[in-house]
Design an enzyme around this catalytic site. Sequence first.
Site, PDB file in Angstrom:
ATOM      1  N   SER A   1      46.343  42.792  95.522  1.00 49.42           N
ATOM      2  CA  SER A   1      45.984  42.191  94.237  1.00 49.42           C
ATOM      3  C   SER A   1      46.083  43.249  93.144  1.00 49.42           C
ATOM      4  CB  SER A   1      44.569  41.610  94.267  1.00 49.42           C
ATOM      5  OG  SER A   1      44.470  40.537  95.171  1.00 49.42           O
TER       6      SER A   1
ATOM      7  N   ASP B   1      34.762  37.556  96.694  1.00 47.53           N
ATOM      8  CA  ASP B   1      34.841  36.822  97.971  1.00 47.53           C
ATOM      9  C   ASP B   1      34.154  35.470  97.860  1.00 47.53           C
ATOM     10  OD1 ASP B   1      36.236  38.862  99.020  1.00 47.53           O
ATOM     11  OD2 ASP B   1      34.670  39.596 100.381  1.00 47.53           O
TER      12      ASP B   1
ATOM     13  N   THR C   1      36.532  40.174 102.834  1.00 46.45           N
ATOM     14  CA  THR C   1      37.109  41.509 102.753  1.00 46.45           C
ATOM     15  C   THR C   1      36.439  42.400 103.790  1.00 46.45           C
ATOM     16  OG1 THR C   1      37.470  41.218 100.381  1.00 46.45           O
ATOM     17  CG2 THR C   1      37.553  43.468 101.234  1.00 46.45           C
TER      18      THR C   1
ATOM     19  N   HIS D   1      27.466  53.531   3.539  1.00 47.68           N
ATOM     20  CA  HIS D   1      28.653  52.861   4.087  1.00 47.68           C
ATOM     21  C   HIS D   1      28.448  51.341   4.110  1.00 47.68           C
ATOM     22  CE1 HIS D   1      29.504  56.972   5.673  1.00 47.68           C
ATOM     23  NE2 HIS D   1      30.749  56.601   5.416  1.00 47.68           N
TER      24      HIS D   1
ATOM     25  N   HIS E   1      30.860  50.630  -0.877  1.00 47.94           N
ATOM     26  CA  HIS E   1      31.800  51.681  -0.465  1.00 47.94           C
ATOM     27  C   HIS E   1      33.108  51.051   0.016  1.00 47.94           C
ATOM     28  CE1 HIS E   1      33.590  55.117   1.508  1.00 47.94           C
ATOM     29  NE2 HIS E   1      33.603  54.462   2.663  1.00 47.94           N
TER      30      HIS E   1
ATOM     31  N   ASP F   1      35.558  50.233   6.859  1.00 46.46           N
ATOM     32  CA  ASP F   1      34.248  50.635   7.384  1.00 46.46           C
ATOM     33  C   ASP F   1      33.370  49.426   7.700  1.00 46.46           C
ATOM     34  OD1 ASP F   1      34.125  53.340   7.789  1.00 46.46           O
ATOM     35  OD2 ASP F   1      33.584  53.836   5.724  1.00 46.46           O
TER      36      ASP F   1
ATOM     37  N   ASP G   1      39.079  57.083   0.854  1.00 51.55           N
ATOM     38  CA  ASP G   1      37.769  57.184   1.496  1.00 51.55           C
ATOM     39  C   ASP G   1      36.901  58.245   0.821  1.00 51.55           C
ATOM     40  OD1 ASP G   1      35.940  56.323   3.363  1.00 51.55           O
ATOM     41  OD2 ASP G   1      36.706  57.555   4.992  1.00 51.55           O
TER      42      ASP G   1
END
Length: 848
Positions: A93, A165, A172, A557, A561, A598, A718
Amino acid sequence: MADKDSVEKYLENNPQFAKEYYDKKVRVEVIAAAFAENLNIKDPSSYKDVSQIQEATIIFDLIKELQSEQAMEMSMHKVLQRICLLVNADRCSYFIVRARNGIPELATCLFDVTPTSKYESNLVNPLSEIVFPTDVGIVGQLATSKKGINVPDVKQNPKFSDFVDKQTGYTTKNMLAAPIVSGKDPLGVVMALNKVGGTEFTKVDEDLFNKYLNFASVVALQHYTKYMWNVESRRSQVLLWSASKVFEELTDIERQFHKALYTVRTYLQCERYSVGLLDMTKEKEFYDEWPIKLGDVEPYKGPKTPDGREVNFYKIIDYLLEAKEEIKVIPGPPADHWALVSGLPTYVAENAFICNMMNVAADDYFTFQKEAVDETGFVIKNVLSLPIVNKKEEVVGVATFFNRKDGKPFDEQDEQITEALTQFLGWSVLNCDTYDKLNKTEWKKEIAQEMVLYQTRASLTEVQEILNTKEKFDMEPEDCDQKEMYKLLRTNIPEAKDVDLLEFHFSDFPLSEFDLIKCGIRCFFELGVVEKFKVPAEILTRWMYTVRKGYRDITYHNWRHGFNVGQTMFCLLQTGRLRKYYSDLDAFAMVAAAFCHDIDHRGTNNLYQTKSASPLAKLHGSSILERHHLEYSKTLMGEENLNIFQNLQKRQFETVQHLHDVCIIATDLALYFKKRTMFQKIVDATEPMGDEKEAIAYVSNNPTRKEIIMAMMMTGCDLSAITKPWEVQSKVALMVAAEFWEQGDLERNVLQQEPIPMMDRNKSDELPKMQCGFIDFVCSFVYKEFSRFHKEITPMFDGLNNNRAHWKELADVYQAKLDAIANEKKKLEEAENKKDGEGGKSKTCTIF
């Protein structure tokens, strides 16, 4: 002692005894010669020489077998038949060694092989395999120890197990067995059982067995090498193609998985597979919990994923790969759907385990269908199911593969290939999640933008304050004739000469912010671009009003401006005669950009944005605020009822957007020092030109020179407050300083940093000195070169010099005060020292 004649007579009368004798005494010798040396048969009349010929034939047949392309099992079968015959075993086997679910095991491959048995009867059907772990029996011992064994009596061996078996009914008694290995990895075990004509296998049988085992090893290794090459090829193709498809599709996980899995289907070598996608919801909505809290609904008691989610497959994608390929998508699959009814996908999702099962029909734990699962007639035999886990260790789905194409169970290599695929798919979920987050961020941005625009966009009432169509025509703007609206708008805004719009000394102080909106509209009419580019009067008015509302109410700003910069750009083009270098479209874009340069300024500079790690600083790497102003101005262009450029052609609109980039980014003073040398070279080149047309051609025919001048014009606009009459400049300078001091306070109180002198209100007395330094270091070059470039711009340079003289005078006064204080302090120190000297005290020592 018998003589020769009597012995020969006995052998002739007893042929069976003669055969057994020669088989026992001679065949080992013959086979040894076959393996160790070349056969040299001179006279084949003797029995020994005939045996050598037969043995040579056996070996030759086996060598031809090794060269054939047939299945490994068929070649191994022939080897086992020869071994069985040579060692007189009842049967042989072959057990293969493999691993499933991380556990090594042995399985019958060729069983009960005899010298005359048929291959078909010895080949074990995968569904009928006898499988046991490697820690069971003598066979398991051989697979782990990798050493052969000769067991005369199995009952005396403590390792013997009668498991096989009992399965077969065979007994066996003794065995001869050895493993086949590749390096350190066992591939299988060859076993010969029950010696025929004896109680045990002899040493001669053992030597013969081991020598013939070489052929079995070659067969097994040849198959293993070919198989592993196929495995690695499939693995690389799976990863390569899935990676390709995963990155092609980022929109959602379903499409991503589908593309990747469908592309690699041929490399998975299975008949069918399905992907179950899990609901990723971790917490129920509060209203879904009410029935549970009230007791009307039982709490969920079913399986949960490792991270605590209810196992709920919201979609199944089913791939049928046999015969006619078919893909089915089942949203909201029922619990009794064939892909889920067994409970295996739920088990895998709950435990995040890989589950590899063979002969599932015989399994008692899971309830797989034994009959066909659907109309295709498909029957489940073997299953490999894996979790798809993302980077967060969450199970996002379950991939289940059915029936390996060769009929064998899925093995460790299949697990590794599919696990690599599912891991890659799980990790690739990150792509979808990231894409989804980006989409959500974009949607949030759009919503926030819509909210901001709703608050800043000029309302119809505000537009009517300027257009006044309701009172004049008793009509809404959209219902009025455009030409009539142009006339009406012109009459409702101040003339340029009445407010000094064309003068460099223009001051916004006498005007209200609402008046400045009207003045801004007048600038566009004066440029002649409103009717030329078909700017709707209502849109122009709304845009101008919205720009004003886009500026924050901060110290410097602010909208005033922003308007001043736009007016200076208008004045440079018209009064400064720089318009001759630019087209009407250029002038239109430049003035619009100047008004927006800005917009939404926060009252702090780029350095503060970086120091405070603001979202703007994280979004933009350089020119932080300038890029924000640019994005804001482009956002206005994206709104249909605010886009003053809506009637331009596509190419013209792209030009406008590019000029906005140039103009607004140019207001970053950090870039000023990079461009001023280039500007000076242009001025040096045009100054000696006597012909105006030559200068115009030199500039206008070169887009780069036009952009450099344009960028320097923006810087001049600016900074233009520094060129205004002293009574204006002095007030503006205080506003600029006040905003700087406000930033300094933030740096000191919020960032816990000491501000630079310009931002430190404790050093406000040094403002005149700092203004002189700012004029000398930054401003003087701009206006000096522009006055060289165009004499019409000289008034700005004159105004600058006049203001410097005033600041210098104030700086000198302040310095005189400092000097007087220093002198007085020095006199006091000298007097103190003189007094100390008269007292007889030492200047260097003190006695206590």
